[in-house]
Motif scaffolding. Structure first.
Motif, PDB file in Angstrom:
ATOM      1  N   GLN A   1     -19.869 -35.072   2.008  1.00 39.20           N
ATOM      2  CA  GLN A   1     -19.073 -34.224   1.507  1.00 39.20           C
ATOM      3  C   GLN A   1     -19.918 -33.334   2.912  1.00 39.20           C
ATOM      4  O   GLN A   1     -19.169 -33.118   3.636  1.00 39.20           O
ATOM      5  CB  GLN A   1     -19.562 -32.952   0.427  1.00 39.20           C
ATOM      6  CG  GLN A   1     -18.958 -33.528  -0.596  1.00 39.20           C
ATOM      7  CD  GLN A   1     -16.938 -33.079  -0.826  1.00 39.20           C
ATOM      8  OE1 GLN A   1     -16.885 -31.997  -0.044  1.00 39.20           O
ATOM      9  NE2 GLN A   1     -15.925 -34.148  -0.271  1.00 39.20           N
TER      10      GLN A   1
ATOM     11  N   ASP B 100     -20.218 -27.783  -3.356  1.00 38.36           N
ATOM     12  CA  ASP B 100     -19.366 -28.339  -2.831  1.00 38.36           C
ATOM     13  C   ASP B 100     -19.481 -29.694  -3.095  1.00 38.36           C
ATOM     14  O   ASP B 100     -17.787 -30.410  -3.868  1.00 38.36           O
ATOM     15  CB  ASP B 100     -19.627 -28.797  -1.425  1.00 38.36           C
ATOM     16  CG  ASP B 100     -19.411 -27.445  -0.525  1.00 38.36           C
ATOM     17  OD1 ASP B 100     -18.713 -26.480  -0.591  1.00 38.36           O
ATOM     18  OD2 ASP B 100     -19.667 -27.288   0.478  1.00 38.36           O
TER      19      ASP B 100
ATOM     20  N   GLY C  14     -18.097 -29.522  -6.958  1.00 36.74           N
ATOM     21  CA  GLY C  14     -16.319 -29.950  -7.079  1.00 36.74           C
ATOM     22  C   GLY C  14     -15.939 -31.178  -6.819  1.00 36.74           C
ATOM     23  O   GLY C  14     -14.748 -31.036  -7.006  1.00 36.74           O
ATOM     24  N   VAL C  15     -16.479 -32.212  -5.848  1.00 35.40           N
ATOM     25  CA  VAL C  15     -15.772 -33.134  -6.117  1.00 35.40           C
ATOM     26  C   VAL C  15     -16.080 -33.489  -7.952  1.00 35.40           C
ATOM     27  O   VAL C  15     -14.881 -34.047  -7.956  1.00 35.40           O
ATOM     28  CB  VAL C  15     -16.256 -34.051  -5.551  1.00 35.40           C
ATOM     29  CG1 VAL C  15     -16.167 -35.800  -5.764  1.00 35.40           C
ATOM     30  CG2 VAL C  15     -16.068 -33.560  -4.240  1.00 35.40           C
TER      31      VAL C  15
ATOM     32  N   GLU D 273     -13.089 -32.159  -9.963  1.00 34.30           N
ATOM     33  CA  GLU D 273     -11.330 -32.465  -9.422  1.00 34.30           C
ATOM     34  C   GLU D 273     -11.267 -33.558 -10.262  1.00 34.30           C
ATOM     35  O   GLU D 273     -10.598 -33.927 -10.795  1.00 34.30           O
ATOM     36  CB  GLU D 273     -11.417 -32.516  -8.195  1.00 34.30           C
ATOM     37  CG  GLU D 273     -11.512 -31.306  -6.825  1.00 34.30           C
ATOM     38  CD  GLU D 273      -9.613 -30.109  -8.055  1.00 34.30           C
ATOM     39  OE1 GLU D 273      -8.985 -31.317  -8.453  1.00 34.30           O
ATOM     40  OE2 GLU D 273      -9.977 -29.300  -7.743  1.00 34.30           O
TER      41      GLU D 273
ATOM     42  N   SER E 282     -12.875 -31.370  -1.566  1.00 31.59           N
ATOM     43  CA  SER E 282     -13.024 -31.612  -2.963  1.00 31.59           C
ATOM     44  C   SER E 282     -12.451 -32.863  -3.591  1.00 31.59           C
ATOM     45  O   SER E 282     -12.595 -32.946  -4.740  1.00 31.59           O
ATOM     46  CB  SER E 282     -12.860 -29.921  -3.845  1.00 31.59           C
ATOM     47  OG  SER E 282     -11.663 -30.338  -4.115  1.00 31.59           O
ATOM     48  N   GLN E 283     -10.985 -33.049  -3.214  1.00 33.02           N
ATOM     49  CA  GLN E 283     -10.448 -33.763  -4.119  1.00 33.02           C
ATOM     50  C   GLN E 283     -10.719 -35.257  -3.056  1.00 33.02           C
ATOM     51  O   GLN E 283      -9.530 -35.979  -3.790  1.00 33.02           O
ATOM     52  CB  GLN E 283      -8.969 -33.264  -3.921  1.00 33.02           C
ATOM     53  CG  GLN E 283      -8.908 -31.996  -4.531  1.00 33.02           C
ATOM     54  CD  GLN E 283      -7.160 -31.934  -4.793  1.00 33.02           C
ATOM     55  OE1 GLN E 283      -6.397 -32.415  -5.508  1.00 33.02           O
ATOM     56  NE2 GLN E 283      -6.306 -30.611  -5.280  1.00 33.02           N
TER      57      GLN E 283
END
Length: 313
Positions: A59, A74, A77-78, A81, A283-284
């Motif tokens: 990231q 951040d 967030g991965v 998801e 994040s995807q």
């Protein structure tokens, strides 16, 4: 069952946990399916130090320097998801999948390519949910063959195979064999769809170095060589998750390479499109391996791929 197999079955990636997860994803109440993924993601983020570090490094390459708090958020967030995508993927592969809100941008490109009767190669990456995206590819009305490696934990292989083939999908397992490419060629000659991923799992023959977020990065040239040898069209498709059971399949390019140079150029364009999507939706980018190791091992590009040998070229 030997002790080693028991330990493998109870490991976090083993059969017992995978079956338990499927029960929740398929039969759990709606509130559980919506509320549990972020919580489970937070627990795994806290205890999986190695995966957390790799995601933070990846990231950072995408987002640039940030505060320690923002970098951690951040990275979480991965994980969040991934938990959402995994929940919906297991629900879709289960015995009673729920309806998806699926928008396909560029479906006409795939339909036109299939009308040539030479099959269709679809490449994607670890972005969004390729497993949910595979369900969308069936809208093309042709059988789908997914090329993938065996699960690293042997106790889960039978379960995963049964799950992924439950709705008529076919799995072609990649292996270090001269004959790996034959089932792929046969599927394309039957005018079927073959899906592959372009990221390599570590250094391996058949990769090609390209710039990715300003760094030299190796991607698989094999899918484009397959399309060249089979004279089949190839498209890049990425599944962007836009909400609960909501996805957008984006057809990011269409190529029909006939030379090695054209195959290499097509890979470069696909990687460029991939980079744009990751930059817009970092994040995807669900990759839990180091994309840029500090000291990468030397990579040898094979003069002939296993598919070439299988095809007798």
């Amino acid at each position: 069952m030997p002790d080693s197999r028991w330990r493998a079955a109870l490991r976090f990636d083993g059969a017992w946990w995978r079956k338990f997860a499927e029960l929740g994803c398929v039969y759990g109440p709606e509130w559980w399916k919506r509320a549990s993924p972020p919580v489970i993601a937070a627990i795994i983020f806290a205890i999986a130090k190695g995966n957390r570090g790799r995601v933070m490094r990846n990231q950072a390459a995408v987002l640039g320097p940030r505060s320690r708090w923002r970098t951690g958020w951040d990275a979480y967030g991965v994980f969040r998801e991934f938990a959402r995508s995994l929940t919906e993927a297991m629900e879709q592969w289960g015995p009673r999948p729920k309806a998806l809100d699926l928008d396909v941008v560029g479906q006409d490109i795939c339909e036109a390519a299939l009308r040539a009767g030479r099959g269709l190669v679809v490449v994607t990456g670890h972005f969004g949910s390729w497993e949910v995206g595979a369900r969308g590819i069936t809208r093309l009305g042709r059988p789908l063959n997914m090329v993938m490696g065996f699960e690293p934990n042997p106790t889960v292989r039978g379960f995963v195979h049964e799950m992924r083939t439950r709705h008529g999908f076919r799995v072609i397992y990649s292996a270090q064999s001269h004959f790996t490419g034959l089932p792929i060629l046969h599927a394309l000659r039957r005018n079927e769809v073959v899906g592959l991923q372009i990221e390599p799992w570590g250094p391996m023959p058949g990769t090609h170095e390209l710039p990715f977020f300003g760094r030299p990065t190796r991607f698989q040239l094999g899918p484009f060589e397959i399309a060249r040898i089979a004279k089949a069209p190839i498209v890049a498709v990425f599944a962007l998750r836009t909400g609960i059971r909501r996805y957008q399949l984006q057809v990011a390019g269409h190529w029909e390479p006939r030379t090695r140079a054209e195959a290499t150029a097509a890979l470069g364009e696909a990687v460029s499109a991939y980079e744009g999507l990751v930059r817009a939706h970092p994040s995807q980018w669900l990759l839990f391996e180091d994309v840029w190791p500090e000291q990468p091992a030397p990579v040898t590009i094979a003069a002939r791929s296993s598919l070439r040998r299988a095809a007798g070229s």
